[in-house]
Design an enzyme around this catalytic site. Structure first.
Site, mmCIF file in Angstrom:
data_model
loop_
_atom_site.group_PDB
_atom_site.id
_atom_site.type_symbol
_atom_site.label_atom_id
_atom_site.label_comp_id
_atom_site.label_asym_id
_atom_site.label_seq_id
_atom_site.Cartn_x
_atom_site.Cartn_y
_atom_site.Cartn_z
ATOM 1 N N HIS A 210 0.765 -1.177 -0.161
ATOM 2 C CA HIS A 210 -0.023 0.142 -0.006
ATOM 3 C C HIS A 210 0.775 1.204 -0.057
ATOM 4 C CE1 HIS A 210 0.486 -1.579 4.082
ATOM 5 N NE2 HIS A 210 0.809 -0.279 4.420
ATOM 6 N N HIS A 268 5.648 1.790 14.083
ATOM 7 C CA HIS A 268 5.190 1.157 15.177
ATOM 8 C C HIS A 268 6.204 0.435 16.213
ATOM 9 C CE1 HIS A 268 1.455 2.401 13.476
ATOM 10 N NE2 HIS A 268 1.296 1.508 12.585
ATOM 11 N N HIS A 307 1.560 -4.410 14.771
ATOM 12 C CA HIS A 307 2.237 -5.138 13.367
ATOM 13 C C HIS A 307 3.364 -3.948 13.070
ATOM 14 C CE1 HIS A 307 -0.592 -1.843 11.847
ATOM 15 N NE2 HIS A 307 0.355 -1.728 10.897
ATOM 16 N N HIS A 309 4.925 -1.517 10.205
ATOM 17 C CA HIS A 309 4.771 -0.701 8.978
ATOM 18 C C HIS A 309 6.107 -0.510 8.274
ATOM 19 C CE1 HIS A 309 2.672 1.923 6.127
ATOM 20 N NE2 HIS A 309 3.478 3.032 6.633
#
Length: 365
Positions: A210, A268, A307, A309
């Site tokens: 993405h 994160h 998670h 990124h």
């Protein structure tokens, strides 16, 4: 001309291959008409996209030193500035100058109370979002795209001269605008240069590629996790995907930059155990991905599960993962952000030719 932030984060726990793990709300800022450049008399300015993007290795920025000298009351938000510069890809000098030009009151030397501090943090996020949206999500209508982005990010285009004067006074000596970009090597990644961002010998689960903003292009980012747990559950070691120099952007974000121009962002994060300007080898542990929401989102936002990124950059610009290889696996990004349809988005083993769909556990050899 106020705009809504696009880096307000909302992550959804993956319960199926079609689920998204990390959705960012897009800022739909639009470029002003090209004639605006002529109206504010900047048709002859030689600005480049290299002026806008953040390259901490090539153009390092000591924000603490700058704030002490120029904006001492901003010191409580120094991390927020660097964090959003890293997440949006916008140079902090560009961000600070644009923010103060649009909101001159922020430059007044007064002690920030909690409300004022939060407003400044939000303004930093919004301004970086606007600049990034204009830079990455708009089709360049002219050869003056960089100047067009800056003018379009200003609340009033007539403030361009104010912006330019302020930038030159603060940053002209360390990063002059309009410098010719140095020649760089091919965009092709060197063979075996990059691995997945976890320890070799382990297997994690990636979702669909993405944009760094969650919508639009390029499809430069991918979210990975060992088992996509809920908050508070066990998380695991994040390692450098390649050799390079470290930039710690915030308590939850790190960048690693190689001298060949390639870089990777890790967002994160928790327990960061590397320091600024440290050289790390590929597969060196840099921390873990955060188990707690407040740690993963150290500068705000929202998320429903832990998670990492992970993003790819070249010369400071977020760059598509299309046909890039991490270890033995070459990435087919698909049609749009989070495309999990295996007819369009998949991983190919470059040694065997075997195809693996996303949301399947893959090894990092």
């Amino acid at each position: 001309m106020k705009r809504l932030p696009f880096l307000a984060i909302a992550c959804l726990i993956a319960t199926s291959p079609a689920a998204k793990a990390h959705t960012l709300m897009a800022n739909h800022a639009q470029l002003r008409p090209v004639t605006t450049l002529e109206n504010v008399n900047i048709t002859s300015q030689k600005l480049t996209e290299s002026d806008l993007v953040f390259q901490p290795r090539r153009h390092p920025f000591n924000i603490e030193r700058f704030l002490r000298a120029q904006l001492p009351h901003w010191q409580p938000v120094s991390e927020a500035i660097m964090h959003w510069s890293g997440a949006s890809g916008i140079d902090p000098r560009i961000l600070i100058t644009t923010l103060v030009t649009n909101e001159p009151a922020f430059a007044q030397a007064v002690t920030l109370d909690r409300i004022s501090e939060l407003k400044l943090q939000q303004a930093a996020e919004q301004t970086s979002a606007t600049l990034s949206s204009l830079l990455y999500h708009s089709q360049p209508p002219s050869t003056q795209h960089a100047a067009h982005v800056l003018v379009s990010a200003l609340d009033d285009p007539k403030d361009w001269q104010v912006w330019q004067t302020r930038y030159k006074a603060w940053f002209g000596g360390q990063k002059p605008l309009g410098q010719q970009r140095r020649a760089t090597r091919s965009l092709a990644l060197p063979n075996e240069f990059m691995q997945w961002p976890w320890r070799q010998g382990y297997a994690w689960i990636p979702n669909g590629p993405h944009a760094h903003s969650g919508s639009g292009y390029p499809l430069s980012s991918i979210d990975v996790s060992y088992d996509w747990p809920r908050w508070g559950n066990t998380t695991y070691s994040v390692t450098a995907a390649h050799d390079g120099y470290v930039t710690v952007l915030s308590r939850c974000q790190v960048r690693v930059t190689h001298d060949n121009g390639w870089a990777t962002n890790y967002y994160h994060m928790d327990g960061i155990q590397v320091r600024n300007n440290q050289w790390v080898d590929k597969n060196t542990k840099i921390g873990t991905y955060a188990s707690q929401r407040s740690v993963a989102l150290c500068q705000g936002g929202s998320s429903t599960g832990p998670h990492l990124h992970f993003s790819l950059l070249k010369n400071g610009r977020f760059t598509s993962l299309q046909n890039k290889s991490l270890g033995r696996l070459q990435i087919q990004t698909g049609r749009y952000s989070y495309d999990d349809d295996c007819r369009y988005a998949w991983l190919t083993n470059t040694q065997t030719g075997n195809k693996t769909c996303l949301w399947r556990r893959i090894s990092n050899p």
